[in-house]
Design an enzyme around this catalytic site. Structure first.
Site, short mmCIF file in Angstrom:
data_model
loop_
_atom_site.label_atom_id
_atom_site.label_comp_id
_atom_site.label_asym_id
_atom_site.label_seq_id
_atom_site.Cartn_x
_atom_site.Cartn_y
_atom_site.Cartn_z
N GLY A 1 -17.15 0.66 -1.68
CA GLY A 1 -17.90 1.93 -1.61
C GLY A 1 -19.26 1.89 -2.25
N PHE A 2 -19.50 0.90 -3.10
CA PHE A 2 -20.75 0.90 -3.86
C PHE A 2 -21.99 0.74 -2.98
CE2 PHE A 2 -24.02 -0.92 -6.68
CZ PHE A 2 -24.02 0.05 -7.67
N SER B 1 -13.22 -4.95 1.81
CA SER B 1 -14.26 -4.39 0.94
C SER B 1 -15.67 -4.79 1.41
CB SER B 1 -14.06 -4.83 -0.52
OG SER B 1 -12.85 -4.34 -1.02
N PRO B 2 -15.95 -4.66 2.71
CA PRO B 2 -17.27 -5.06 3.22
C PRO B 2 -18.40 -4.15 2.72
CG PRO B 2 -16.07 -3.89 4.92
CD PRO B 2 -15.10 -4.10 3.79
N LEU B 3 -18.02 -3.00 2.16
CA LEU B 3 -19.01 -2.08 1.59
C LEU B 3 -18.94 -2.09 0.06
CD1 LEU B 3 -18.61 0.85 4.14
CD2 LEU B 3 -20.38 -0.91 4.07
N TYR C 1 0.86 -1.19 0.00
CA TYR C 1 0.00 0.00 0.00
C TYR C 1 0.89 1.24 0.00
CZ TYR C 1 -3.49 -3.44 1.58
OH TYR C 1 -4.30 -4.54 1.70
#
Length: 327
Positions: free
Chosen positions: A207-208, A202-204, A57
């Site tokens: 972002g979507f 990426s639990p969301l 990162y």
């Protein structure tokens, strides 16, 4: 905030962690260092004790920011980082040779300003290095006190079993959310069988699922979502139906889309600890609020029934990135 235990060796983390990647990498320009440090420290003040980073990162800059930010409370938090790519660049391919693992661990310790890595993940399974050598090297690092726990990321059933035979795997970090539910087929049952914790990234839905992105949204040129098939304009339009469903449930719960998506994940298993990321203090606060949202069995059944009728459009990775995922 509620605490959860990952793995059989008792690694205690906050129910929600903080994925720190987006502060430095992946979602457009990096946050100012002072703002990133402020956000990480604010997360700690609001109950988050689990911080996720990796050498890739940046590369490297995210570990440096996390290391500086957590200095005042280092002994109260769990820090996870990762090895597994050549020269800390995903574009150069995989490298989990024992000498690389050791070099990465030593460099990460310096950047994180610490004497131990609480949770060290193999970022992606390397088909060219036997899992016995990978897990064996981490086992040695644990014996030396430089690492506390071993994890895998995006590993498949066979690799997880192989690794766990050499060294108890504490956690698997893989994508999991209401718009990527593949782990439910084989991975979650295996983790339950072996006593391994699960850390969804990426639990969301990158972002979507927050409802803040639609087919008209344009991303910064350095945002990796520009290359993700699922984020094509056509697929965003098609997948809006899932966001609309979350919105209806959120209204009933007096919550936000993001909070419902995270609360749903937390309700799946008591050994799941999602790591949503953000660069904004208000979004951080919103995400943390999800830990207080309680979904009843009726709510969960309603979500299940509705989501099972939705066909999500688009692959979650490019073909090249997909090749690095071990099945």
């Amino acid at each position: 905030m509620e605490k959860r235990i990952l793995g059989k060796n008792g690694l205690e983390v906050s129910a929600l962690g903080l994925g720190c990647m987006g502060l430095s990498f992946g979602y457009g320009p990096a946050a100012e260092k002072s703002k990133a440090i402020e956000l990480i420290r604010s997360a700690y003040e609001q109950g988050i004790t689990f911080f996720d980073t990796a050498e890739v990162y940046g590369p490297y800059t995210n570990e440096e920011v996390v290391g500086e930010a957590i200095q005042p409370f280092r002994n109260e938090v769990v820090v996870a980082t990762k090895f597994g790519f050549k020269n800390a660049r995903t574009t150069e391919g995989l490298d989990s040779r024992p000498e690389t693992i050791r070099a990465v661990a030593e460099a990460s310790l310096k950047r994180l300003r610490t004497d131990r890595i609480d949770l060290l993940y193999q970022h992606r399974v390397d088909p060219n290095v036997p899992m016995e050598d990978v897990a064996g090297t981490v086992k040695d690092l644990i014996a030396e006190g430089k690492v506390k726990h071993f994890g895998l990321s995006e590993a498949g059933v066979f690799a997880i079993r192989q690794a766990n035979e050499v060294l108890s795997v504490t956690a698997l970090q893989s994508e999991y959310s209401l718009w990527w539910r593949e782990p439910e087929q084989e991975i979650l049952p295996l983790l339950e069988e072996l006593g391994i914790g699960f850390v969804p990234f990426s639990p969301l839905g990158k972002g979507f699922l927050t409802g803040k992105i639609d087919e008209k949204t344009s991303f910064d040129k350095s945002d990796f979502r520009n290359t993700v098939p699922r984020f094509s304009e056509e697929n965003r339009k098609a997948n809006q139906v899932l966001v609309d469903l979350l919105g209806k449930i959120a209204t009933k719960q007096n919550a936000t889309n993001a909070q419902i998506a995270l609360a749903w994940l937390l309700a799946q298993k008591p050994w799941i600890a999602p790591i949503p990321g953000t660069t904004k203090l208000n979004r951080l606060q919103e995400n943390i609020g999800a830990a207080s949202v309680e979904l009843s069995s009726t709510d969960l059944q309603e979500i299940e029934t509705a989501v099972s009728n939705i066909q999500i459009q688009g692959h979650r990775y490019t073909a090249q990135a997909q090749q690095m995922i071990n099945k």
